[in-house]
Each structure stands twice: as C-alpha cells, then as structure tokens.
Design an enzyme around this catalytic site. Structure first.
Site, PDB file in Angstrom:
ATOM      1  N   ASP A  45      20.880 -15.595 -25.980  1.00  0.00           N
ATOM      2  CA  ASP A  45      21.222 -14.494 -26.897  1.00  0.00           C
ATOM      3  C   ASP A  45      22.308 -14.918 -27.893  1.00  0.00           C
ATOM      4  O   ASP A  45      23.349 -15.434 -27.501  1.00  0.00           O
ATOM      5  CB  ASP A  45      21.711 -13.291 -26.057  1.00  0.00           C
ATOM      6  CG  ASP A  45      21.775 -12.014 -26.872  1.00  0.00           C
ATOM      7  OD1 ASP A  45      22.467 -12.002 -27.917  1.00  0.00           O
ATOM      8  OD2 ASP A  45      21.135 -11.030 -26.475  1.00  0.00           O
ATOM      9  N   ARG A  47      24.410 -13.371 -29.426  1.00  0.00           N
ATOM     10  CA  ARG A  47      25.690 -12.643 -29.368  1.00  0.00           C
ATOM     11  C   ARG A  47      26.599 -13.125 -28.239  1.00  0.00           C
ATOM     12  O   ARG A  47      27.669 -12.559 -28.023  1.00  0.00           O
ATOM     13  CB  ARG A  47      25.412 -11.139 -29.195  1.00  0.00           C
ATOM     14  CG  ARG A  47      24.617 -10.538 -30.342  1.00  0.00           C
ATOM     15  CD  ARG A  47      24.040  -9.201 -29.964  1.00  0.00           C
ATOM     16  NE  ARG A  47      23.051  -9.317 -28.885  1.00  0.00           N
ATOM     17  CZ  ARG A  47      22.389  -8.292 -28.342  1.00  0.00           C
ATOM     18  NH1 ARG A  47      22.617  -7.061 -28.778  1.00  0.00           N
ATOM     19  NH2 ARG A  47      21.517  -8.482 -27.372  1.00  0.00           N
ATOM     20  N   HIS A  99      24.830 -11.289 -19.286  1.00  0.00           N
ATOM     21  CA  HIS A  99      25.458 -10.275 -20.151  1.00  0.00           C
ATOM     22  C   HIS A  99      24.701  -8.963 -20.038  1.00  0.00           C
ATOM     23  O   HIS A  99      23.482  -8.940 -19.869  1.00  0.00           O
ATOM     24  CB  HIS A  99      25.499 -10.754 -21.603  1.00  0.00           C
ATOM     25  CG  HIS A  99      24.139 -10.908 -22.245  1.00  0.00           C
ATOM     26  ND1 HIS A  99      23.633  -9.972 -23.115  1.00  0.00           N
ATOM     27  CD2 HIS A  99      23.195 -11.861 -22.123  1.00  0.00           C
ATOM     28  CE1 HIS A  99      22.422 -10.364 -23.514  1.00  0.00           C
ATOM     29  NE2 HIS A  99      22.132 -11.511 -22.925  1.00  0.00           N
ATOM     30  N   CYS A 102      20.961  -7.512 -21.668  1.00  0.00           N
ATOM     31  CA  CYS A 102      20.144  -8.726 -21.804  1.00  0.00           C
ATOM     32  C   CYS A 102      18.655  -8.370 -21.957  1.00  0.00           C
ATOM     33  O   CYS A 102      18.074  -7.703 -21.098  1.00  0.00           O
ATOM     34  CB  CYS A 102      20.343  -9.623 -20.586  1.00  0.00           C
ATOM     35  SG  CYS A 102      19.444 -11.185 -20.698  1.00  0.00           S
TER      36      CYS A 102
HETATM   37 CO    CO Z   1      20.252 -12.259 -22.555  1.00  0.00          CO
END
Ligand code: CO
Length: 211
Positions: A45, A47, A99, A102
């Site tokens: 990801d 982020r 996280h 997700c």
């Molecule tokens: Co993720």
C-alpha cells in the site's frame, strides 16, 4: 511526459543536492555497504512507506513489501530477502507491519473475485479460517476488519518463526527478535502488538526444527 513523471525526476535531483549540501560524502559512504539492524515486511500500500513511518535513513532498514504483508512459506522472493537479511546482514529485528484499512484483508473478508490476486488473497483467507470462531463472533464489521488485520500480522510473525532460516539463526545463538505492528492510516501511529518472538519455544511443537 506527464507532470508527475517529470516532477519525480526533478525531486530526485533536488534530493541529491540537499543530501550533498549536508554531507558531501553521503553517497560515497552509502555505496561502501549496508548493515541495517532491521528487516521490515510490510504491505505494498502506497500509504505505508517503511522508511518515513519510522524515521529511518537509507541504510537503516532492509525492506520487503507485498499485498497484506504476507509471509508465505513457498514465496522465494520473501524467503530470499529473509535469508539475506538474517544470515548475511544479521539483522537484530524483523518487523511485520500491517495496517488498518488494508485492501488485501478487506478482499479476503469478502467473496468478490478480483482476478489473479484471488490466489494470493487465499493465503489471507486461510488466516480467517484459522480464527473464524473468534472473527465470526464480532458483529460490527469494522471491528471484525480491524481484528482480522491484527490477527493476520500475528500469524505472519509466527510464520516467520516457523522458517528454517529464523530457527537456524536462533540455533546458532544469533540474536534476532520478531515483532508484529499495525499502522493506523488515520493517525500515523503504529501499535506494537507485543508478539515478540525470539525462540522456537514459542511455536507449537510440530513446527520446532532440530538441527
Ligand atoms: Co494493505
């Protein structure tokens, strides 16, 4: 060329100039080798960037990322990174960082096919199946999602401990500790799930290897 593409090339030039202004030998030193104390296994990801979150400089963290920060024991990519980090670089810590929010975990909770990735997501579904009694008991979907994110991280930490790579390092007396974290996209803070494993004794007997 798109503005974004041009911008990232310009950013690189600026970063080099700023780094050299602080230390003219910065890149020469980095080029001489690496001894990072940490291996980070995180989600792909965009982020959740490993270095930024923990304020790590180049040379301080060895990184492996895939969808939903999985430790799949037949994944040659993950195993190669782990082996190099543990056996050669001798990292002291391995952190699996999941996280909240997700997409991989969300997909594993649902039934929608999304193509090839269904086959990767199946590894995450296996974690759900292992904990289905507990997870199914959580009525609120958001709470169940968050609990699944946390349980998945814990299982991946145990899966690291099950590898011959980590167990052989422990057998040799190498000091390497496995940790599980969850990153909050909304807050920027990580939560340490306190699954700190530094011995095969924390595993079910069937997974403990003799050398
Ligand atoms: Co993720």
């Amino acid at each position: 060329m798109s503005d974004f593409y041009k911008k990232i090339l310009d950013n690189n030039k600026q970063w080099v100039e700023q780094s050299l202004a602080l230390d003219p030998n910065y890149f020469e030193h980095l080029a001489q080798g690496q001894t990072p104390p940490l291996l980070w296994i995180g989600c792909s990801d965009s982020r959740v960037p490993a270095n930024e979150i923990i304020g790590a400089k180049p040379g301080e963290v060895f990184v492996h990322r895939n969808i939903a920060n999985m430790v799949v024991h037949s994944d040659m990519n993950m195993l190669s990174v782990l082996d190099y980090a543990v056996s050669v670089l001798k990292v002291k810590h391995v952190i699996v960082c999941g996280h909240y929010g997700c997409g991989g975990i969300k997909a594993a909770m649902g039934n929608q096919s999304i193509g090839l990735i269904d086959n990767w997501i199946r590894h995450i579904k296996d974690v759900y199946r292992l904990h289905h009694t507990y997870l199914d008991s959580i009525i609120n979907e958001e709470d169940r999602f968050n609990a699944f994110v946390e349980l998945n991280v814990k299982e991946q930490v145990y899966d690291l401990a099950k590898t011959s790579i980590v167990q052989e390092a422990w057998k040799k007396g190498q000091n390497v500790t496995l940790h599980g974290w969850v990153y909050g996209l909304n807050s920027g803070y990580v939560t340490d799930l306190n699954v700190n494993i530094s011995s095969e004794k924390d595993l079910d007997l069937v997974y403990q290897l003799k050398f």
